[in-house]
Design a protein around this motif. Structure first.
Motif, PDB file in Angstrom:
ATOM      1  N   TYR A   1       1.957  15.915  -5.186  1.00 33.36           N
ATOM      2  CA  TYR A   1       2.202  15.785  -3.893  1.00 33.36           C
ATOM      3  C   TYR A   1       1.952  17.220  -3.360  1.00 33.36           C
ATOM      4  CZ  TYR A   1       4.250  15.022   0.553  1.00 33.36           C
ATOM      5  OH  TYR A   1       4.315  15.072   1.966  1.00 33.36           O
TER       6      TYR A   1
ATOM      7  N   ALA B   1       0.790  -1.392  -0.097  1.00 29.91           N
ATOM      8  CA  ALA B   1      -0.111  -0.108   0.149  1.00 29.91           C
ATOM      9  C   ALA B   1       0.939   1.350   0.097  1.00 29.91           C
ATOM     10  CB  ALA B   1      -0.892   0.014   1.280  1.00 29.91           C
ATOM     11  N   ASP B   2       1.960   1.283   0.806  1.00 25.35           N
ATOM     12  CA  ASP B   2       2.738   2.423   0.634  1.00 25.35           C
ATOM     13  C   ASP B   2       3.488   2.485  -0.612  1.00 25.35           C
ATOM     14  OD1 ASP B   2       2.292   2.842   3.309  1.00 25.35           O
ATOM     15  OD2 ASP B   2       4.153   2.077   4.331  1.00 25.35           O
TER      16      ASP B   2
ATOM     17  N   GLN C   1       6.793  10.151   2.154  1.00 29.93           N
ATOM     18  CA  GLN C   1       6.334  11.517   1.674  1.00 29.93           C
ATOM     19  C   GLN C   1       7.238  12.535   1.671  1.00 29.93           C
ATOM     20  OE1 GLN C   1       2.653  11.330   4.289  1.00 29.93           O
ATOM     21  NE2 GLN C   1       1.479  11.565   2.210  1.00 29.93           N
TER      22      GLN C   1
ATOM     23  N   THR D   1       2.075   7.038  -6.761  1.00 33.50           N
ATOM     24  CA  THR D   1       0.778   8.030  -6.995  1.00 33.50           C
ATOM     25  C   THR D   1       1.356   9.391  -6.642  1.00 33.50           C
ATOM     26  OG1 THR D   1      -0.590   6.267  -6.628  1.00 33.50           O
ATOM     27  CG2 THR D   1      -1.466   8.616  -6.620  1.00 33.50           C
ATOM     28  N   GLU D   2       1.631   9.460  -5.404  1.00 33.27           N
ATOM     29  CA  GLU D   2       2.234  11.100  -5.079  1.00 33.27           C
ATOM     30  C   GLU D   2       3.299  11.741  -5.930  1.00 33.27           C
ATOM     31  OE1 GLU D   2       0.803  12.300  -2.732  1.00 33.27           O
ATOM     32  OE2 GLU D   2       0.928  11.203  -0.730  1.00 33.27           O
TER      33      GLU D   2
ATOM     34  N   ILE E   1       6.010   5.694   5.901  1.00 40.35           N
ATOM     35  CA  ILE E   1       5.058   6.442   5.027  1.00 40.35           C
ATOM     36  C   ILE E   1       5.620   7.951   5.470  1.00 40.35           C
ATOM     37  CG2 ILE E   1       3.267   6.732   6.600  1.00 40.35           C
ATOM     38  CD1 ILE E   1       3.162   6.220   2.834  1.00 40.35           C
TER      39      ILE E   1
ATOM     40  N   GLN F   1       2.154   2.043  -3.525  1.00 42.39           N
ATOM     41  CA  GLN F   1       1.310   2.510  -4.453  1.00 42.39           C
ATOM     42  C   GLN F   1       1.130   3.970  -3.897  1.00 42.39           C
ATOM     43  OE1 GLN F   1      -0.884  -1.996  -4.224  1.00 42.39           O
ATOM     44  NE2 GLN F   1      -2.264  -0.177  -4.574  1.00 42.39           N
ATOM     45  N   HIS F   2       1.060   4.211  -2.741  1.00 37.07           N
ATOM     46  CA  HIS F   2       0.813   5.432  -2.276  1.00 37.07           C
ATOM     47  C   HIS F   2       1.935   6.483  -2.823  1.00 37.07           C
ATOM     48  CE1 HIS F   2      -0.169   8.172   1.543  1.00 37.07           C
ATOM     49  NE2 HIS F   2       0.281   8.648   0.558  1.00 37.07           N
TER      50      HIS F   2
END
Length: 193
Positions: A69, A56-57, A179, A63-64, A175, A59-60
């Protein structure tokens, strides 16, 4: 169960791991940003992968970068190897789960790319094999991990090991670091103020 004590303890542990991560990972984080920007400046892309919460990270974070972002800007080439259900099931069925990322790396990765594996324990065979496949191609290879880094020590460089043995805290830091990576890339490439 004393819910108030549980709540306070979770926040206290999170704050302690955040402080330890801040102290331990400034240099490896800077190296990750530099390597990622070098790959992008060379015409490469960033490839993320991991299992479970780390999937999930992946993919996240992809996408950012590929969408946005902080600000609207041109797309940054990034992808996660955890999203193609046909590839995942075919590889798992035909070649075995340990080949899940290595096979996709073989198909999609080029030497100009930055490949980032995510494993809280550092002991996910498919993450290790994916990074080994990327290294064999000549791509830049990095990882986010925790505990003692497991099998990623000596394989990924830079290797960001969150100083914790608690999976939830490691994932929280992954995460956050991911980010931060997205924000730093935008700024280093001159795409955000």
């Amino acid at each position: 169960m004393d819910l108030a004590s549980f709540y306070a303890a979770e926040f206290a542990e999170h704050a302690a791991v955040t402080a330890a991560t801040h102290e331990a990972l400034a240099q490896p984080f800077a190296a990750l940003v530099e390597a990622s920007c070098a790959a992008l400046n060379a015409g490469g892309k960033i490839i993320f992968f991991g299992n479970g919460g780390s999937a999930a990270d992946a993919q996240h974070l992809a996408t950012e970068l590929s969408v946005r972002y902080i600000t609207d800007r041109k797309a940054i080439p990034a992808l996660a190897l955890t999203t193609d259900s046909s590839a995942l099931t075919a590889i798992g069925n035909d070649l075995g789960f340990e080949q899940l990322f290595a096979r996709q790396i073989e198909a999609l990765c080029r030497k100009e790319d930055m490949v980032i594996g995510i494993s809280t324990s550092g002991r996910s065979p498919n993450v290790t094999k994916g990074l080994q496949a990327a290294k064999a191609i000549g791509a830049r290879v990095a990882a986010l991990s925790g505990k003692n880094g497991g099998d990623l020590v000596g394989l990924a460089d830079p290797l960001l090991i969150v100083p914790s043995s608690t999976t939830a805290r490691i994932q929280e830091m992954h995460i956050m670091l991911g980010q931060m990576l997205c924000g730093a890339i935008e700024k280093k490439l001159g795409l955000a103020s």
